[in-house]
Write an enzyme that holds these catalytic residues in place. Structure first.
Site, PDB file in Angstrom:
ATOM      1  N   VAL A  44      50.445 -46.536 -10.772  1.00 33.45           N
ATOM      2  CA  VAL A  44      50.648 -46.525 -12.219  1.00 33.45           C
ATOM      3  C   VAL A  44      49.352 -46.074 -12.872  1.00 33.45           C
ATOM      4  O   VAL A  44      48.279 -46.588 -12.553  1.00 33.45           O
ATOM      5  CB  VAL A  44      51.039 -47.922 -12.747  1.00 33.45           C
ATOM      6  CG1 VAL A  44      51.166 -47.901 -14.270  1.00 33.45           C
ATOM      7  CG2 VAL A  44      52.338 -48.392 -12.103  1.00 33.45           C
ATOM      8  N   GLY A  45      49.453 -45.106 -13.746  1.00 33.16           N
ATOM      9  CA  GLY A  45      48.272 -44.597 -14.433  1.00 33.16           C
ATOM     10  C   GLY A  45      48.102 -45.202 -15.808  1.00 33.16           C
ATOM     11  O   GLY A  45      48.535 -46.321 -16.093  1.00 33.16           O
ATOM     12  N   ASP A  46      47.493 -44.456 -16.705  1.00 30.31           N
ATOM     13  CA  ASP A  46      47.158 -44.973 -18.027  1.00 30.31           C
ATOM     14  C   ASP A  46      48.315 -44.930 -19.019  1.00 30.31           C
ATOM     15  O   ASP A  46      48.317 -45.670 -20.011  1.00 30.31           O
ATOM     16  CB  ASP A  46      45.998 -44.166 -18.614  1.00 30.31           C
ATOM     17  CG  ASP A  46      46.380 -42.703 -18.819  1.00 30.31           C
ATOM     18  OD1 ASP A  46      46.583 -41.994 -17.809  1.00 30.31           O
ATOM     19  OD2 ASP A  46      46.507 -42.263 -19.978  1.00 30.31           O
ATOM     20  N   THR A  87      50.189 -35.620 -18.728  1.00 30.92           N
ATOM     21  CA  THR A  87      51.011 -36.498 -19.541  1.00 30.92           C
ATOM     22  C   THR A  87      51.427 -35.687 -20.756  1.00 30.92           C
ATOM     23  O   THR A  87      50.695 -34.795 -21.167  1.00 30.92           O
ATOM     24  CB  THR A  87      50.182 -37.705 -20.019  1.00 30.92           C
ATOM     25  OG1 THR A  87      49.566 -38.319 -18.905  1.00 30.92           O
ATOM     26  CG2 THR A  87      51.036 -38.712 -20.756  1.00 30.92           C
ATOM     27  N   THR A 105      45.351 -37.942 -22.230  1.00 26.12           N
ATOM     28  CA  THR A 105      45.927 -37.257 -21.079  1.00 26.12           C
ATOM     29  C   THR A 105      44.806 -36.926 -20.102  1.00 26.12           C
ATOM     30  O   THR A 105      43.679 -36.631 -20.511  1.00 26.12           O
ATOM     31  CB  THR A 105      46.661 -35.968 -21.480  1.00 26.12           C
ATOM     32  OG1 THR A 105      47.045 -35.246 -20.294  1.00 26.12           O
ATOM     33  CG2 THR A 105      45.799 -35.048 -22.327  1.00 26.12           C
TER      34      THR A 105
END
Length: 305
Positions: A214-216, A185, A235
């Site tokens: 979908v991640g954080d 990220t 990240t």
């Protein structure tokens, strides 16, 4: 509270696990954020400007450099923004936007906080945002490497059996059977001269991953958080970051008076060492970063008055 302001601070990261030869990209992003502050912009303006630089760079897993999905064609991106003036916006699984962070910034002006998929892409078209230019040769090569990893015995994503991607395959094309998983990220945290805080983040997602993952990054409190005492961006492996609501957890420690570097280190120590994780943050008096890996992550920091 003292009326004396601590001055501005900018911290940028290019993703934990990214090569340090990308450091110059983070430095350019930090310089752009500084320019925006000097032009009279607020903390959020500066954070978004920095992320646009990283999305346009092509070397980072965000924007034009976003990782290809397992089918070798799909790109799904997430982004987010938040500041202490109450602005909060995020997008998830957008496919045809050059700069997802600009779309997230626009969402912050709508009645909503998070838009996903087709609806988010349609909003981008309505706003006249530039479409995504499509995958580069570098991205296609990264995809080829990832497929080679998937047929090997070592996990292409830490802690995940490679066979699960075939078991739960949900792309339109059949699975055609890399060195590390792509899970980076890019992030920016900013304190402006008035003491306002902001955070912005963007990602090309995780590779390998199932369609629609979908991640954080667009999840408030997980990958990003800003409040009256600071701003934090995370990240790494999103599935691990989300379990700890990592950004909000670290922010609370800072708000409770813990020294910033101690809070960052405590945060990365929450994550099992098998999973890469990094954090950046600014508070009223401090700015810094931390990672749980022996290798650093590309980053840049500028502090001034």
């Amino acid at each position: 509270m003292s009326n004396k302001q601590p001055g501005w601070a900018i911290v940028i990261h290019g993703g934990v696990g990214e090569p340090m030869d990308c450091q110059d990209g983070c430095e350019r992003a930090a310089e752009r954020a500084l320019e925006r502050l000097r032009e009279g912009g607020e903390a959020l303006d500066a954070a978004v400007s920095a992320i646009v630089v990283l999305e346009d760079d092509g070397r980072f897993n965000a924007g034009t450099g976003a990782a290809l999905g397992l089918d070798g064609a799909t790109i799904e991106m997430d982004a987010s923004v938040m500041d202490t003036r109450g602005r909060l916006g995020a997008v998830a699984c957008v496919r045809d936007v050059k700069n997802p962070v600009l779309l997230a910034r626009s969402v912050a002006e709508t009645p909503h906080c998070l838009l996903a998929g087709e609806g988010a892409d349609r909003l981008a078209r309505a706003l006249g945002l530039s479409p995504h230019p499509g995958p580069s040769d570098r991205q296609r090569e990264e995809h080829r490497k990832m497929l080679h990893e998937l047929i090997g015995s070592m996990p292409a994503m830490p802690g995940v059996d490679n066979g699960q991607f075939a078991q739960f395959w949900n792309y339109n094309v059949p699975l055609q059977l890399p060195k590390r998983a792509k899970c980076d990220t890019v992030g920016a945290v900013v304190r402006d001269a008035d003491g306002n805080f902001a955070v912005a983040a963007s990602t090309g997602g995780s590779a390998p991953s199932l369609l629609g993952r979908v991640g954080d990054t667009p999840i408030v409190g997980a990958g990003f958080y800003a409040g009256p005492e600071g701003a934090v961006a995370a990240t790494g492996i999103g599935e691990q970051i989300m379990r700890h609501l990592l950004a909000r957890t670290v922010y609370q420690w800072i708000a409770d008076g813990m020294p910033l570097q101690q809070a960052l280190q405590r945060g990365v120590d929450l994550i099992d060492k098998r999973y890469e994780v990094g954090l950046i943050a600014v508070s009223r008096q401090e700015a810094g970063h931390a990672t749980n890996q022996s290798e650093d992550m590309p980053h840049a920091r500028i502090i001034g008055r």
